[in-house]
Design a protein around this motif. Sequence first.
Motif, short mmCIF file in Angstrom:
data_model
loop_
_atom_site.label_atom_id
_atom_site.label_comp_id
_atom_site.label_asym_id
_atom_site.label_seq_id
_atom_site.Cartn_x
_atom_site.Cartn_y
_atom_site.Cartn_z
N PHE A 96 -7.51 0.25 -6.25
CA PHE A 96 -8.06 0.61 -4.94
C PHE A 96 -7.32 -0.12 -3.83
N LYS A 97 -7.14 -1.42 -4.00
CA LYS A 97 -6.44 -2.22 -2.99
C LYS A 97 -5.03 -1.72 -2.77
N GLU A 98 -4.31 -1.49 -3.87
CA GLU A 98 -2.90 -1.07 -3.75
C GLU A 98 -2.78 0.33 -3.15
N LEU A 99 -3.67 1.24 -3.55
CA LEU A 99 -3.62 2.59 -2.96
C LEU A 99 -3.90 2.54 -1.46
N ALA A 100 -4.87 1.73 -1.07
CA ALA A 100 -5.17 1.59 0.36
C ALA A 100 -3.97 1.03 1.11
N MET A 101 -3.28 0.07 0.48
CA MET A 101 -2.11 -0.50 1.13
C MET A 101 -0.95 0.49 1.20
N ILE A 102 -0.80 1.30 0.17
CA ILE A 102 0.26 2.32 0.18
C ILE A 102 -0.03 3.35 1.27
N THR A 119 2.66 -14.50 3.24
CA THR A 119 2.29 -15.58 2.33
C THR A 119 1.09 -15.22 1.46
N PHE A 120 0.08 -14.58 2.04
CA PHE A 120 -1.12 -14.23 1.26
C PHE A 120 -0.77 -13.27 0.12
N GLY A 121 0.01 -12.25 0.43
CA GLY A 121 0.41 -11.29 -0.59
C GLY A 121 1.28 -11.92 -1.67
N LYS A 122 2.19 -12.78 -1.24
CA LYS A 122 3.07 -13.44 -2.20
C LYS A 122 2.29 -14.40 -3.10
N LEU A 123 1.34 -15.11 -2.52
CA LEU A 123 0.52 -16.02 -3.32
C LEU A 123 -0.30 -15.25 -4.34
N SER A 124 -0.86 -14.15 -3.92
CA SER A 124 -1.64 -13.30 -4.83
C SER A 124 -0.79 -12.80 -5.99
N LEU A 145 -8.12 -17.11 -14.65
CA LEU A 145 -7.07 -17.05 -13.62
C LEU A 145 -6.90 -15.63 -13.09
N ILE A 146 -7.07 -14.63 -13.94
CA ILE A 146 -6.99 -13.25 -13.46
C ILE A 146 -8.12 -12.98 -12.47
N TYR A 147 -9.32 -13.46 -12.74
CA TYR A 147 -10.42 -13.27 -11.81
C TYR A 147 -10.12 -13.95 -10.47
N ILE A 148 -9.54 -15.14 -10.53
CA ILE A 148 -9.13 -15.83 -9.31
C ILE A 148 -8.05 -15.03 -8.59
N SER A 149 -7.15 -14.43 -9.35
CA SER A 149 -6.09 -13.60 -8.77
C SER A 149 -6.67 -12.39 -8.05
N VAL A 150 -7.72 -11.81 -8.61
CA VAL A 150 -8.36 -10.66 -7.97
C VAL A 150 -8.95 -11.08 -6.62
N ILE A 151 -9.61 -12.23 -6.59
CA ILE A 151 -10.16 -12.74 -5.33
C ILE A 151 -9.04 -12.97 -4.33
N SER A 152 -7.94 -13.56 -4.80
CA SER A 152 -6.78 -13.79 -3.95
C SER A 152 -6.21 -12.47 -3.42
N ALA A 153 -6.17 -11.45 -4.27
CA ALA A 153 -5.67 -10.14 -3.85
C ALA A 153 -6.56 -9.53 -2.78
N LEU A 154 -7.86 -9.72 -2.92
CA LEU A 154 -8.78 -9.20 -1.91
C LEU A 154 -8.63 -9.93 -0.58
N ALA A 156 -5.81 -11.29 0.45
CA ALA A 156 -4.55 -10.76 0.98
C ALA A 156 -4.77 -9.39 1.61
N PHE A 157 -5.59 -8.57 0.97
CA PHE A 157 -5.89 -7.24 1.48
C PHE A 157 -6.55 -7.32 2.86
N VAL A 158 -7.53 -8.19 3.00
CA VAL A 158 -8.19 -8.36 4.30
C VAL A 158 -7.17 -8.81 5.35
N ASN A 159 -6.29 -9.72 4.97
CA ASN A 159 -5.25 -10.17 5.88
C ASN A 159 -4.35 -9.01 6.31
N TYR A 160 -3.95 -8.17 5.37
CA TYR A 160 -3.12 -7.01 5.70
C TYR A 160 -3.88 -6.03 6.60
N LEU A 161 -5.19 -5.89 6.38
CA LEU A 161 -5.99 -5.02 7.25
C LEU A 161 -5.97 -5.51 8.69
N VAL A 162 -6.08 -6.82 8.87
CA VAL A 162 -6.03 -7.40 10.20
C VAL A 162 -4.66 -7.10 10.84
#
Length: 170
Positions: A96-102, A119-124, A145-154, A156-162
Amino acid sequence: MNIPNVLTLIRFFLIPFFILVFFSTTNNSLLYSILIFLTAGFTDILDGYLARKYNLITKWGIVMDPLADKLMLITVLTCLVIKNYIPLWVLLIIIFKELAMIVGGTLLYNKDMVIPSNTFGKLSTFLFYISIFTLTFNEILGKLLIYISVISALIAFVNYLVLYNRKLKN
């Protein structure tokens, strides 16, 4: 086509290779496929470094580089879900996140605007690489760590939305 763009193309070609190795009956297929995934990550770091250091940044690279990363990550997560290493909801959130970004990136691209990775996207992305690598050796820690990565991706997504909203207002 410059070297960073060739490295991006290599990442696209590594995707089917990852799938073939992941689902092979070879001993240690998970480890070998994760090494392919890490190789893709290395080419991502290398192409970004070369593009910035030698001023080889192209509009094609700005668009295709993150697309290669997204496709590789979704492929790896899909494979991990198929073999029950991770739950389906992880994949669904990331898709969902990636499709929204595309979609957002395409809209901006059509308006001749691009939001480069930050930086947020790269860290994720880095966290996903670490967590998936860890999963090959320690399933419990890898999943955490994958669950933490999902939170990080979200995040990053909010940051990209801004950033997206700022671009549209300009």
